[in-house]
Enzyme design. Structure first.
Site, mmCIF file in Angstrom:
data_model
loop_
_atom_site.group_PDB
_atom_site.id
_atom_site.type_symbol
_atom_site.label_atom_id
_atom_site.label_comp_id
_atom_site.label_asym_id
_atom_site.label_seq_id
_atom_site.Cartn_x
_atom_site.Cartn_y
_atom_site.Cartn_z
ATOM 1 N N ARG A 93 0.831 14.610 7.861
ATOM 2 C CA ARG A 93 1.286 14.585 6.461
ATOM 3 C C ARG A 93 1.989 15.906 6.137
ATOM 4 N NH1 ARG A 93 -2.039 13.543 0.747
ATOM 5 N NH2 ARG A 93 -0.330 14.227 -0.583
ATOM 6 N N ASN A 147 -1.440 3.825 2.989
ATOM 7 C CA ASN A 147 -0.084 4.155 2.554
ATOM 8 C C ASN A 147 0.867 4.274 3.739
ATOM 9 O OD1 ASN A 147 0.149 4.275 -0.266
ATOM 10 N ND2 ASN A 147 -1.065 6.132 -0.346
ATOM 11 N N CYS A 169 -2.667 -0.960 -4.562
ATOM 12 C CA CYS A 169 -2.463 0.468 -4.815
ATOM 13 C C CYS A 169 -3.223 0.841 -6.087
ATOM 14 C CB CYS A 169 -0.978 0.764 -4.994
ATOM 15 S SG CYS A 169 -0.621 2.474 -5.443
ATOM 16 N N ASP A 170 -3.887 1.996 -6.063
ATOM 17 C CA ASP A 170 -4.663 2.358 -7.255
ATOM 18 C C ASP A 170 -3.904 3.239 -8.241
ATOM 19 O OD1 ASP A 170 -4.705 4.842 -6.082
ATOM 20 O OD2 ASP A 170 -6.860 4.896 -5.704
ATOM 21 N N HIS A 200 4.750 2.038 -6.025
ATOM 22 C CA HIS A 200 5.149 3.404 -6.440
ATOM 23 C C HIS A 200 6.539 3.420 -7.065
ATOM 24 C CE1 HIS A 200 2.145 5.719 -3.623
ATOM 25 N NE2 HIS A 200 1.560 4.952 -4.524
ATOM 26 N N TYR A 263 5.502 7.890 -10.051
ATOM 27 C CA TYR A 263 6.211 8.194 -8.802
ATOM 28 C C TYR A 263 7.726 8.132 -8.949
ATOM 29 C CZ TYR A 263 2.116 8.468 -5.768
ATOM 30 O OH TYR A 263 0.953 8.870 -5.166
#
Length: 440
Positions: A93, A147, A169-170, A200, A263
Site C-alpha cells: 500500500r 478493496n 463497501c462501508d 467510491h 472519495y
C-alpha cells in the site's frame, strides 16, 4: 434458530478483532456455531487468532473457533465467508501511494494509479478464495469488502458470473451515520436513501426519514457550510479523514442537487490532494505507526496475560453492515441495502454491464436492485470515464496486457497525460513483480 459457520478471510488483519467483537454483539440476530480464520500469512494470523481465542472463550465459549492456512480445513462446512484481504499488506500500500506522488499524481489506496495497482493484486486473491468456497462449501455466500471493491466486483462478475458473492463497501455507511447526526436522528437506519454511482464514486439524490419527510434540505445546508464534519467522534476522525470530510463542501458545490461520496475529492480536486500530501509519509505510514502497532500490541498483551481485559480492542461498528447483509440472506429479511451489482438497466441511461453501487432489496436468493431511472449528464460522464478505467484494468489482468493497463492509467481522471501514466506504470510494474501477472 439456525446457527451459522463463518470464515473471516484475512484472519491476520488488524480489522479482524473488531469484526469478531461486532459478531459477538449481534449473536441475538445472527447466531453462530463456528468462527474460522483463514490467512496465507501464518505468523500474522497466529497473533490475532490467539487473542481472539481468549476473547471467544470468555464471551461465547459455545462457539467453535479455529484458524488455519489450509483452505480445505477452513472452507469445509461454512455458510458465509467475510473477506477483507490485502494482497501485499501495508508495505505494498505504501508503494501504491508513494510511486504516483513521485510523478506528481495523487497516491491513494483505492483511487487513481494506486487503486489500479492494488486492484491488479486483489483480483487473483479474491478469485482464489471463491474457488476454495466452490470446492469445499458450494452453497456458502462470500460477503466481500476487500478493496478496491469496484475492480474486484468487475473481475468477479466477468470471471465468476455465477459465484455467490456480494461486494459491499462501508464508506457510504460512515457518511450516512454523519448525515443522520446532521438530520437530528439517532441512527442511519432511521433514513431511507436513494444513491447511485460506482464504488467510491457516487451521489445521494434522495434522503427521507421513515415517515417520508425530506431530509435533503437540512443536510445540504450543513454540507454547504461544513462538509460532513459533525461532532461525531469515531476512529476515522484523524487529521487526514477530517480533511476528507471537510472537502465534501467543495465537491458538493459542483452539483447542489445531490450529496457526494467523499472519495470524489480525489477525482475532482486531484491537484489539491497532491498539494496536501507528503510524498515521504502517506496514509499507509499513518496506519502502520498507529493502527497496526495498537492492534497487534493489544493482541500480544491479551495473549501474555490470558485475559481479554489486558488489551484494548475496539468493536468495528461499521462492520455491523456485514451482519445486516448476512442476516438478510440467512433469514430472508428483505432489507434495503447499498450493494455493488451489475447495472442491467437499473440506471437506464448507463452501461448495462457496469458494476454500479445502488440500493437493493436483499433476501435469501441475493439482491434485487432497485430502478434508479436516468442520471444527470455530469454524473454520467464522470461514471463512464471511471467504469472504462475499471474494465480496462480487469482486461489487462486477464490478457496480461501492458497496453490496456497503460490505457487504464491514462484514462484515470487523476492522471494528467499518457506520458505520466507510462512512467507511473513502469515503476508500478517493477514494484509489483511478485504480485501481478507478467505483462507484455
Amino acid at each position: 434458530m439456525k446457527k451459522f459457520s463463518v470464515v473471516i478471510a484475512g484472519g491476520g488483519s488488524t480489522f479482524t478483532p473488531g469484526i469478531v467483537l461486532m459478531l459477538l454483539e449481534n449473536l441475538q440476530r445472527f447466531p453462530l456455531r463456528a468462527i474460522k480464520f483463514y490467512d496465507n500469512d501464518k505468523e500474522r494470523q497466529e497473533t490475532i487468532a490467539k487473542a481472539c481465542a481468549i476473547i471467544l472463550k470468555e464471551k461465547a465459549p459455545d462457539i467453535e473457533f479455529s484458524y488455519s492456512t489450509d483452505p480445505e480445513t477452513v472452507f469445509t462446512d461454512v455458510d458465509f465467508v467475510m473477506a477483507h484481504i490485502r494482497v501485499g499488506k501495508y508495505k505494498m500500500r505504501e508503494k501504491d501511494e508513494k510511486i504516483p506522488l513521485k510523478h506528481g499524481v495523487l497516491g491513494q489506496e483505492t483511487c487513481g494509479p494506486g487503486g489500479i495497482a492494488y486492484g491488479m493484486r486483489s483480483i487473483g486473491g479474491v478469485l482464489e478464495i471463491l474457488s476454495y468456497m466452490e470446492k469445499y462449501s458450494p452453497n456458502a455466500w462470500m460477503l466481500n469488502y476487500s478493496n478496491p471493491a469496484a475492480i474486484v466486483a468487475e473481475a468477479t462478475n466477468r470471471l465468476k458470473p455465477n459465484a455467490k458473492i456480494l461486494n459491499i463497501c462501508d464508506m457510504p455507511i460512515g457518511i450516512e451515520t454523519r448525515m443522520a447526526t446532521i438530520a437530528g436522528l439517532k441512527s442511519r437506519k432511521e433514513m431511507r436513501v436513494r444513491y447511485y454511482g460506482l464504488n467510491h464514486f457516487g451521489w445521494w439524490n434522495r434522503i427521507e426519514d421513515l415517515q417520508g419527510n425530506d431530509l435533503m434540505p437540512k443536510i445540504r445546508k450543513h454540507v454547504e457550510q461544513h462538509g460532513y464534519i459533525t461532532e461525531l467522534k469515531d476512529d476515522h476522525t484523524e487529521v487526514s479523514w477530517n480533511d476528507t470530510f471537510a472537502k465534501a463542501k467543495d465537491v458538493y458545490a459542483l452539483d447542489k442537487d445531490t450529496l457526494p461520496n467523499t472519495y470524489l475529492k480525489y477525482y475532482l480536486f486531484p491537484d489539491y490532494v497532491v498539494k496536501h500530501s507528503n510524498p515521504n509519509h502517506t496514509r499507509a505510514n499513518e496506519v502502520m505507526e498507529n493502527r497496526e502497532k495498537n492492534v497487534f500490541g493489544a493482541c500480544r498483551a491479551i495473549i501474555e496475560k490470558g485475559v481479554s481485559s489486558a488489551g484494548h480492542l475496539e468493536i468495528d461498528e461499521h462492520a455491523s453492515y456485514i451482519v445486516d447483509l448476512a442476516t438478510a440472506i440467512a433469514f430472508n429479511t428483505q432489507e434495503r441495502m447499498l450493494l455493488i451489482v451489475p447495472n442491467n438497466g437499473s440506471i437506464n441511461n448507463f452501461d448495462a454491464t457496469a458494476m454500479v453501487e445502488i440500493p437493493c432489496i436483499v433476501g435469501s436468493s441475493g439482491p434485487e436492485p432497485l430502478v434508479m431511472g436516468e442520471i444527470p449528464r455530469f454524473q454520467k460522464g464522470l461514471m463512464e470515464q471511471q467504469v472504462a478505467v475499471e474494465k480496462l484494468v480487469v482486461e489487462a489482468w486477464i490478457e496480461k496486457s501492458y497496453q490496456k493497463l497503460w490505457q487504464a492509467i491514462t484514462l484515470s481522471k487523476t492522471v494528467p497525460s499518457a506520458s505520466v501514466a507510462k512512467a507511473i506504470l513502469d515503476d508500478l510494474i517493477e514494484a509489483n513483480k511478485d504480485y501481478w501477472p507478467k505483462l507484455s
